[in-house]
Enzyme design. Structure first.
Site, mmCIF file in Angstrom:
data_model
loop_
_atom_site.group_PDB
_atom_site.id
_atom_site.type_symbol
_atom_site.label_atom_id
_atom_site.label_comp_id
_atom_site.label_asym_id
_atom_site.label_seq_id
_atom_site.Cartn_x
_atom_site.Cartn_y
_atom_site.Cartn_z
ATOM 1 N N HIS A 33 49.236 45.009 40.354
ATOM 2 C CA HIS A 33 49.113 44.460 41.711
ATOM 3 C C HIS A 33 49.913 43.166 41.736
ATOM 4 O O HIS A 33 49.434 42.122 41.313
ATOM 5 C CB HIS A 33 47.646 44.159 42.037
ATOM 6 N N GLU A 80 48.347 51.150 39.798
ATOM 7 C CA GLU A 80 47.875 50.687 41.112
ATOM 8 C C GLU A 80 48.919 49.806 41.776
ATOM 9 O O GLU A 80 48.612 48.759 42.351
ATOM 10 C CB GLU A 80 46.545 49.926 40.957
ATOM 11 N N ASN A 97 42.455 50.525 31.451
ATOM 12 C CA ASN A 97 43.191 50.101 32.650
ATOM 13 C C ASN A 97 42.867 48.650 32.974
ATOM 14 O O ASN A 97 41.705 48.237 32.910
ATOM 15 C CB ASN A 97 42.738 51.014 33.813
ATOM 16 N N ASP A 130 51.235 47.722 43.900
ATOM 17 C CA ASP A 130 51.546 47.239 45.246
ATOM 18 C C ASP A 130 52.154 45.858 45.074
ATOM 19 O O ASP A 130 51.829 45.144 44.135
ATOM 20 C CB ASP A 130 50.339 47.250 46.202
ATOM 21 N N GLU A 184 39.264 46.820 33.479
ATOM 22 C CA GLU A 184 39.188 45.350 33.663
ATOM 23 C C GLU A 184 38.164 44.654 32.756
ATOM 24 O O GLU A 184 37.362 43.859 33.220
ATOM 25 C CB GLU A 184 38.869 45.042 35.127
HETATM 26 C C1 XIL Z 1 39.863 48.443 45.405
HETATM 27 C C2 XIL Z 1 39.925 49.371 46.596
HETATM 28 O O1 XIL Z 1 41.270 49.540 46.948
HETATM 29 C C3 XIL Z 1 39.144 48.801 47.761
HETATM 30 O O2 XIL Z 1 39.056 49.759 48.800
HETATM 31 C C4 XIL Z 1 37.738 48.425 47.309
HETATM 32 O O3 XIL Z 1 37.064 47.766 48.390
HETATM 33 C C5 XIL Z 1 37.792 47.509 46.112
HETATM 34 O O4 XIL Z 1 38.522 48.144 45.077
HETATM 35 N N1 XIL Z 1 41.515 47.195 40.734
HETATM 36 C C6 XIL Z 1 41.007 48.469 40.670
HETATM 37 C C7 XIL Z 1 40.760 49.218 41.925
HETATM 38 O O5 XIL Z 1 40.885 49.032 39.568
HETATM 39 O O6 XIL Z 1 39.653 50.075 41.802
HETATM 40 C C8 XIL Z 1 40.557 48.287 43.099
HETATM 41 O O7 XIL Z 1 40.448 49.086 44.282
HETATM 42 C C9 XIL Z 1 41.685 47.295 43.172
HETATM 43 C C10 XIL Z 1 41.747 46.450 41.937
#
Ligand code: XIL
Length: 447
Positions: A247, A276, A210, A278, A168
């Site tokens: 996401h 990741e 990422n 969802d 990020e």
């Molecule tokens: C999130 C986790 O799912 C949570 O449990 C935590 O509180 C915050 O981080 N991008 C990422 C992940 O790269 O590491 C994040 O994970 C979600 C967004």
């Protein structure tokens, strides 16, 4: 004995004999994809593995490993794991110089003892920094970051298939700029410095950048990350892959040009991973599209969902995952499994790269031995061609036929040119301990 029962007896014996020989074969070579076998795998991981050796994984929280409803689904469905929080900087170096790996090691052990691959997440990030790091700046912070990368990547050396080295680092919106952070303020070269340190600490891990909101090909952020990866490749900065968090919730939905984004990054010579996933309310069509887009891009190596049950999700109120809180499969699960099962065996429809193309190369799996296997590739749409094939180290191509091969410096990328002996060429790949990976077509170019 009646005709019916004689037939039943014969087919029972046949089934028993087939089952026995399949067991013998599996014992000898591990999981193999039998050419010509119509397959309908019954789990996400098994089906993804049949699509060109891809994975289907999930984020795992160490605190849930004692929940048997959770581990039952994890162990049945998934062949890849990412620690949801346990490898982050605040978890692994809570005090400067004091490293704690207990929870991360538990996840790695759980995964690897079951043959699941592990994604390391993440070595350098503006978020989830321990207090001591948040308060640092300048050279001291740069050195602390590099030391963190080195120590953590060294601890897990040999156990991590892919590292999210940097997470990020770009701003949202139209600027295309780097995100402001204490790490960014140490100098624009902090990202490449992190990648170099990671390569040195674990030369066999694939190193990824990422990010989120890099799914829509038209977004300034996507373009900015693309240009950084292109620049890294041009200058020899060690980068192997790009992770799209994906996401898809609220303001950022599945974009119709997602496949273009995946194939455009891949055309730079990096693998792409959906890291990741969802999706708010878990719509079946968006989940299906993500799977189909990954299968359509040879260098899309796999998909990780960000949790197992909706109740495990960091966005549980949006019910974005494939299993409900009771551990039951949701319609999105069925859509994903069906899309995986309907995918091309070998997972290799070639998306022509920008500016190239003009032909299609299709893989047919060949004979498999204990230590090696054959692959043949048939080209359509051109009579003279060059096809780029990528293999996964430590696998190595040991012999070829019916084409003129050249190799890149890594030895993992072969460009095969037509030599007048027809439109099918072949090669033998030594497994060198990895029996599941399979070659991928990166491009087919006519002429
Ligand atoms: C999130 C986790 O799912 C949570 O449990 C935590 O509180 C915050 O981080 N991008 C990422 C992940 O790269 O590491 C994040 O994970 C979600 C967004």
């Amino acid at each position: 004995m009646s005709r019916d029962s004689a037939d039943t007896g014969r087919s029972r014996r046949l089934r028993a004999a087939l089952a026995l020989s399949a067991v013998g074969l599996l014992a000898a070579v591990g999981t193999v994809v039998l050419p010509g076998t119509a397959s309908a795998a019954s789990t996400l991981g098994a089906s993804a593995a049949e699509r060109g050796g891809r994975y289907f994984g999930t984020a795992v929280a160490a605190s849930r490993l004692n929940d048997s409803a959770y581990t039952t689904i994890l162990n049945r469905e998934f062949n890849q794991v990412t620690a949801e929080n346990e490898m982050k900087i605040d978890a692994t170096q809570p005090q400067q110089g004091q490293f704690t790996f207990g929870n991360a090691d538990r996840i790695v052990q759980h995964a690897r003892s079951r043959g699941m691959q592990v994604r390391g997440h993440t070595l350098a990030w503006h978020s989830q920094q321990p207090g001591w790091m948040q308060n640092m700046s300048g050279t001291a912070l740069r050195n602390a970051m590099l030391n963190h990368v080195t120590q953590v990547a060294t601890h897990f050396r040999g156990q991590i298939a892919w590292w999210d080295v940097v997470n990020e680092a770009f701003q949202d919106g139209s600027s295309g700029a780097r995100r402001d952070s204490n790490l960014q303020r140490t100098g624009n070269d902090w990202i490449e410095a992190a990648f170099r340190a990671a390569r040195q600490a674990d030369p066999n891990a694939q190193l990824c950048y990422n990010d989120y909101n890099i799914d829509n090909w038209n977004d300034a952020k996507t373009q900015a990350v693309y240009r950084m990866v292109q620049d890294f490749k041009n200058r020899g900065v060690p980068i192997d892959c790009v992770g799209l968090q994906s996401h898809f919730t609220g303001g950022s939905n599945y974009p119709s040009n997602y496949r273009t984004t995946l194939s455009s990054f891949a055309a730079l010579g990096v693998d792409v991973h959906i890291t990741e996933l969802d999706i708010r309310n878990a719509p079946t069509d968006a989940y299906r599209n993500v799977v189909n887009d990954c299968l359509a891009v040879a260098r899309c190596k796999g998909i990780t969902v960000w949790g197992i049950r909706d109740s495990d999700s960091w966005r549980s109120s949006e019910s974005p995952l494939l299993f409900n809180g009771s551990g039951n499969k949701k319609p999105a699960y069925d859509a994903v499994l069906a899309a995986l099962n309907n995918g091309n065996p070998g997972g290799n429809p070639t998306t022509p790269p920008p500016g190239g193309g003009g032909c299609t190369a299709t893989i047919t799996p060949g004979q498999v031995w204990g230590d090696r296997y054959n692959t043949s590739v048939t080209v359509s749409g051109a009579s003279t061609w060059s096809v780029v094939v990528t293999i996964t180290p430590p696998q190595k191509i040991s012999g070829t036929w019916s084409g003129n091969p050249t190799w890149d410096s890594s030895g993992n990328v072969m460009t095969m040119r037509s030599n007048g002996s027809g439109n099918t060429f072949g090669f033998t790949t030594m497994m060198n301990g990895n029996s599941s990976a399979r070659p991928q077509i990166t491009s087919c170019t006519a002429g």
